[in-house]
Design an enzyme around this catalytic site. Sequence first.
Site, short mmCIF file in Angstrom:
data_model
loop_
_atom_site.label_atom_id
_atom_site.label_comp_id
_atom_site.label_asym_id
_atom_site.label_seq_id
_atom_site.Cartn_x
_atom_site.Cartn_y
_atom_site.Cartn_z
N GLU A 96 0.62 -1.03 0.05
CA GLU A 96 -0.03 0.03 0.07
C GLU A 96 0.80 1.33 0.00
O GLU A 96 2.06 1.18 0.41
CB GLU A 96 -0.81 -0.04 1.16
CG GLU A 96 -1.77 1.04 1.43
CD GLU A 96 -2.90 1.45 0.40
OE1 GLU A 96 -2.40 1.82 -0.68
OE2 GLU A 96 -3.84 1.42 0.89
N ASP A 97 0.26 2.32 -0.71
CA ASP A 97 1.03 3.47 -0.50
C ASP A 97 1.12 4.13 0.93
O ASP A 97 2.30 4.42 1.40
CB ASP A 97 0.46 4.43 -1.45
CG ASP A 97 -0.98 4.80 -1.44
OD1 ASP A 97 -1.81 4.19 -0.58
OD2 ASP A 97 -1.33 5.60 -2.39
N ASP A 100 -3.58 5.36 6.83
CA ASP A 100 -3.92 6.90 7.50
C ASP A 100 -4.81 6.37 8.54
O ASP A 100 -4.45 6.07 9.82
CB ASP A 100 -4.83 7.57 6.24
CG ASP A 100 -5.16 9.02 6.80
OD1 ASP A 100 -4.60 9.58 7.62
OD2 ASP A 100 -6.05 9.53 6.21
N PHE A 149 -1.12 15.92 4.45
CA PHE A 149 -1.50 15.20 3.05
C PHE A 149 -0.28 15.24 2.23
O PHE A 149 0.21 16.48 1.66
CB PHE A 149 -2.95 15.97 2.47
CG PHE A 149 -3.31 15.03 1.54
CD1 PHE A 149 -4.52 14.27 1.60
CD2 PHE A 149 -2.83 15.37 0.09
CE1 PHE A 149 -4.89 13.38 0.76
CE2 PHE A 149 -3.50 14.52 -0.85
CZ PHE A 149 -4.34 13.73 -0.50
N ARG A 162 1.34 12.20 -9.39
CA ARG A 162 1.70 10.72 -8.98
C ARG A 162 3.20 10.45 -9.51
O ARG A 162 3.77 9.49 -9.04
CB ARG A 162 0.78 9.61 -9.81
CG ARG A 162 -0.37 9.58 -9.24
CD ARG A 162 -1.49 8.42 -9.74
NE ARG A 162 -2.79 8.47 -9.43
CZ ARG A 162 -3.42 8.18 -8.22
NH1 ARG A 162 -2.73 7.76 -7.24
NH2 ARG A 162 -4.63 8.18 -8.35
P1 IMP Z 1 -7.14 4.90 5.45
O1 IMP Z 1 -8.62 3.96 5.12
O2 IMP Z 1 -7.63 6.28 6.04
O3 IMP Z 1 -6.09 4.06 5.90
O4 IMP Z 1 -6.88 5.36 3.85
C1 IMP Z 1 -5.83 5.03 3.17
C2 IMP Z 1 -6.01 5.64 1.81
O5 IMP Z 1 -6.21 7.10 1.71
C3 IMP Z 1 -4.57 5.40 0.95
O6 IMP Z 1 -4.54 4.09 0.28
C4 IMP Z 1 -4.77 6.61 0.29
O7 IMP Z 1 -5.15 6.31 -1.04
C5 IMP Z 1 -5.38 7.77 0.83
N1 IMP Z 1 -4.65 8.69 1.56
C6 IMP Z 1 -4.49 8.85 2.80
N2 IMP Z 1 -3.60 9.71 3.30
C7 IMP Z 1 -3.16 10.10 2.00
C8 IMP Z 1 -2.10 11.37 1.93
O8 IMP Z 1 -1.66 12.11 2.52
N3 IMP Z 1 -2.03 11.35 0.29
C9 IMP Z 1 -2.56 10.58 -0.53
N4 IMP Z 1 -3.33 9.86 -0.47
C10 IMP Z 1 -3.87 9.48 1.01
MG MG Z 2 -4.88 4.19 -1.69
#
Ligand code: IMP
Ligand code: MG
Length: 171
Positions: A96-97, A100, A149, A162
Amino acid sequence: MNKAIEVLIDEQKIKHRVKELAEQIKKDYETKPLVIVGVLIGATIFLADLIRNIDMDVALDFVDISSYRDNTVSGELVFDKELTTNIKDKDILVVEDIIDTGKTMTHLIEYLNKKGAKTVKVCTLLSKPSRRISQVKIDYIGFEIEDKFVVGYGMDYAEKYRNLQYVGYIN
Ligand code: IMP
Ligand code: MG
């Protein structure tokens, strides 16, 4: 194009850390056939660099679960692309990237377990621990970052940035 982006993690730091993660993954999986599941779209750049540093056979698949749509029950995952391969009894490493709140990954792990995965581990380039709502065990973390972010190295803001070589944030 990139005037307002501040560098948070530069290209060299990313390269070095990706190599370290790949070496650790290779050590941990040496004798097991590994299926890597990438989360589209953001993880693709990281995944491409990571697997080219993992000196063993790996199989690849992708899921696209990029958003919770407004009309879904809270916490429900919406798949834009499901797995193509059968992962029953396979060792899975999700790539995963960024993690959050942790909600996406928690649900993805549930989904992979339901599909019969033997083991599921998680590798993320970035983690924002201060934002966590759903506690998720992360096995490999590139970098922990503060609550900003971020964009670049696969990650976007409105489908831009990207293709940056580094991870930055919008100032
Ligand atoms: P989570 O379910 O809140 O952990 O969300 C994770 C997803 O939200 C990641 O796979 C990203 O696609 C997106 N995301 C969360 N924070 C960022 C950020 O700072 N930049 C870009 N995408 C983010
Ligand atoms: Mg994502």
